[in-house]
Write a protein that holds these residues in place. Sequence first.
Motif, mmCIF file in Angstrom:
data_model
loop_
_atom_site.group_PDB
_atom_site.id
_atom_site.type_symbol
_atom_site.label_atom_id
_atom_site.label_comp_id
_atom_site.label_asym_id
_atom_site.label_seq_id
_atom_site.Cartn_x
_atom_site.Cartn_y
_atom_site.Cartn_z
ATOM 1 N N LEU A 143 -13.445 -1.101 -7.444
ATOM 2 C CA LEU A 143 -13.502 0.319 -7.116
ATOM 3 C C LEU A 143 -14.511 0.607 -6.018
ATOM 4 O O LEU A 143 -14.366 1.567 -5.264
ATOM 5 N N VAL A 144 -15.550 -0.218 -5.912
ATOM 6 C CA VAL A 144 -16.580 0.039 -4.901
ATOM 7 C C VAL A 144 -16.537 -0.935 -3.731
ATOM 8 O O VAL A 144 -17.227 -0.737 -2.740
ATOM 9 N N GLY A 145 -15.717 -1.971 -3.809
ATOM 10 C CA GLY A 145 -15.641 -2.906 -2.685
ATOM 11 C C GLY A 145 -14.592 -3.970 -2.910
ATOM 12 O O GLY A 145 -14.205 -4.249 -4.048
ATOM 13 N N ASP A 146 -14.102 -4.552 -1.813
ATOM 14 C CA ASP A 146 -13.098 -5.605 -1.895
ATOM 15 C C ASP A 146 -13.773 -6.951 -2.189
ATOM 16 O O ASP A 146 -14.947 -7.151 -1.868
ATOM 17 N N ALA A 147 -13.014 -7.879 -2.745
ATOM 18 C CA ALA A 147 -13.556 -9.206 -3.046
ATOM 19 C C ALA A 147 -12.410 -10.200 -3.108
ATOM 20 O O ALA A 147 -11.274 -9.850 -3.427
ATOM 21 N N SER A 148 -12.718 -11.445 -2.799
ATOM 22 C CA SER A 148 -11.731 -12.513 -2.951
ATOM 23 C C SER A 148 -11.691 -12.933 -4.413
ATOM 24 O O SER A 148 -12.636 -12.679 -5.175
ATOM 25 N N PRO A 149 -10.608 -13.589 -4.852
ATOM 26 C CA PRO A 149 -10.551 -14.063 -6.244
ATOM 27 C C PRO A 149 -11.727 -14.960 -6.610
ATOM 28 O O PRO A 149 -12.270 -14.859 -7.716
ATOM 29 N N ALA A 181 -32.242 3.169 -1.470
ATOM 30 C CA ALA A 181 -33.176 3.594 -0.432
ATOM 31 C C ALA A 181 -32.443 3.868 0.880
ATOM 32 O O ALA A 181 -32.730 4.846 1.582
ATOM 33 N N ARG A 182 -31.488 2.992 1.228
ATOM 34 C CA ARG A 182 -30.703 3.144 2.450
ATOM 35 C C ARG A 182 -29.469 2.284 2.345
ATOM 36 O O ARG A 182 -29.475 1.248 1.694
ATOM 37 N N VAL A 183 -28.393 2.726 2.985
ATOM 38 C CA VAL A 183 -27.172 1.935 3.068
ATOM 39 C C VAL A 183 -27.092 1.345 4.474
ATOM 40 O O VAL A 183 -27.247 2.060 5.464
ATOM 41 N N LEU A 184 -26.868 0.029 4.552
ATOM 42 C CA LEU A 184 -26.734 -0.643 5.844
ATOM 43 C C LEU A 184 -25.311 -1.172 5.976
ATOM 44 O O LEU A 184 -24.881 -2.040 5.227
ATOM 45 N N PHE A 185 -24.569 -0.624 6.944
ATOM 46 C CA PHE A 185 -23.203 -1.054 7.208
ATOM 47 C C PHE A 185 -23.220 -2.156 8.265
ATOM 48 O O PHE A 185 -23.847 -2.007 9.317
ATOM 49 N N VAL A 186 -22.498 -3.250 7.980
ATOM 50 C CA VAL A 186 -22.519 -4.409 8.867
ATOM 51 C C VAL A 186 -21.095 -4.809 9.240
ATOM 52 O O VAL A 186 -20.228 -4.923 8.366
ATOM 53 N N ASP A 229 -32.470 -2.338 1.418
ATOM 54 C CA ASP A 229 -31.146 -1.867 1.839
ATOM 55 C C ASP A 229 -30.046 -2.288 0.873
ATOM 56 O O ASP A 229 -30.048 -3.402 0.343
ATOM 57 N N LEU A 230 -29.084 -1.411 0.678
ATOM 58 C CA LEU A 230 -27.838 -1.749 0.030
ATOM 59 C C LEU A 230 -26.870 -2.104 1.155
ATOM 60 O O LEU A 230 -26.540 -1.265 1.986
ATOM 61 N N ILE A 231 -26.457 -3.369 1.214
ATOM 62 C CA ILE A 231 -25.680 -3.863 2.355
ATOM 63 C C ILE A 231 -24.188 -3.779 2.066
ATOM 64 O O ILE A 231 -23.708 -4.289 1.058
ATOM 65 N N ILE A 232 -23.466 -3.131 2.983
ATOM 66 C CA ILE A 232 -22.010 -3.015 2.896
ATOM 67 C C ILE A 232 -21.404 -3.643 4.142
ATOM 68 O O ILE A 232 -21.635 -3.169 5.257
ATOM 69 N N THR A 233 -20.638 -4.706 3.969
ATOM 70 C CA THR A 233 -19.922 -5.294 5.104
ATOM 71 C C THR A 233 -18.569 -4.593 5.224
ATOM 72 O O THR A 233 -17.880 -4.377 4.234
ATOM 73 N N VAL A 234 -18.209 -4.235 6.465
ATOM 74 C CA VAL A 234 -16.945 -3.537 6.707
ATOM 75 C C VAL A 234 -16.037 -4.389 7.588
ATOM 76 O O VAL A 234 -15.146 -3.884 8.254
ATOM 77 N N CYS A 235 -16.272 -5.692 7.571
ATOM 78 C CA CYS A 235 -15.580 -6.639 8.442
ATOM 79 C C CYS A 235 -15.504 -7.973 7.706
ATOM 80 O O CYS A 235 -16.528 -8.461 7.202
ATOM 81 N N GLU A 285 -19.660 -14.740 7.123
ATOM 82 C CA GLU A 285 -20.677 -15.520 7.822
ATOM 83 C C GLU A 285 -22.095 -14.983 7.640
ATOM 84 O O GLU A 285 -23.059 -15.654 8.004
ATOM 85 N N LEU A 286 -22.237 -13.804 7.052
ATOM 86 C CA LEU A 286 -23.571 -13.219 6.882
ATOM 87 C C LEU A 286 -24.371 -14.045 5.889
ATOM 88 O O LEU A 286 -23.937 -14.285 4.756
ATOM 89 N N ASP A 287 -25.547 -14.475 6.291
ATOM 90 C CA ASP A 287 -26.397 -15.318 5.450
ATOM 91 C C ASP A 287 -27.309 -14.458 4.581
ATOM 92 O O ASP A 287 -28.514 -14.693 4.495
ATOM 93 N N LEU A 288 -26.722 -13.448 3.969
ATOM 94 C CA LEU A 288 -27.444 -12.539 3.085
ATOM 95 C C LEU A 288 -26.508 -12.141 1.953
ATOM 96 O O LEU A 288 -25.288 -12.143 2.114
ATOM 97 N N LYS A 289 -27.091 -11.779 0.831
ATOM 98 C CA LYS A 289 -26.283 -11.261 -0.269
ATOM 99 C C LYS A 289 -25.837 -9.844 0.066
ATOM 100 O O LYS A 289 -26.654 -8.983 0.364
ATOM 101 N N THR A 290 -24.541 -9.616 0.067
ATOM 102 C CA THR A 290 -24.026 -8.276 0.297
ATOM 103 C C THR A 290 -23.749 -7.598 -1.037
ATOM 104 O O THR A 290 -23.368 -8.240 -2.020
ATOM 105 N N ASP A 291 -23.929 -6.292 -1.066
ATOM 106 C CA ASP A 291 -23.711 -5.544 -2.304
ATOM 107 C C ASP A 291 -22.267 -5.101 -2.451
ATOM 108 O O ASP A 291 -21.734 -5.049 -3.557
#
Length: 227
Positions: free
Chosen positions: A32-38, A98-103, A168-174, A180-186
């Motif tokens: 509901l809050v984000g896409d994910a692979s199986p 605290a903040r949302v960071l879109f990547v 930051d709460l990180i949201i990848t939109v790509c 390839e992002l070397d960080l935990k995305t939320d």
Amino acid sequence: METELNDGLGRRVALHAALADPARLRIVDLLLVGDASPSELAGLLSMPSNLMAHHLKVLEGVGLVVRSRSEGDRRRTYLQIVPGVLDALRPGAARPAARVLFVCTANSARSHLAAALWRRASEVPAASAGTHPAASIAPGAIAAAERHHLPLPRVKPRQVAEVRSDADLIITVCDRAHEELDLKTDVHWSIPDPIRAGTPEAFDLALEELDRRVENLAPLLAPAAAN
């Protein structure tokens, strides 16, 4: 009319039956809050891949989730909730942020548009960045924002490391950035790259999809209390 009511009742029964299993309900809450692979879902839920495949087959069978092919490695797929199917169901209380960071990859279209939409929908601050920043914001993104009367600051694309903070709460939109992002995305939103098509329609569709995702997530986040 009676036939239509019976068809509607049958649809509701099928959806409730699919959600009656705790594991499938947890999968839906995540999607509901984000896409994910199986494989990502299996890791998050500590679930064997064969059991995950079973639950996904049930959810797909009743039309709750659909798959899309990754624009990154072209092999994996991402799952997402079919828009509108679960309008009455949302995860629990608002989470402080605290903040949302879109990547995204180039920080030239999707991430900038997402941050602009977020500022319009939420009091939680927003920023954007890219894994491989472009020289400037894409003209198509600027034009789309103007068509939809969306304020879009003309700022230079920046690298994630220059922008990110630990809170930051990180949201990848790509897809590519997510992979390839070397960080935990939320949260991950699998949004097709409008620059590939380059048409006004492609940018409008990306903006529309981002707007829908923002409207779904914004009520679930609240500004973090100041220290």
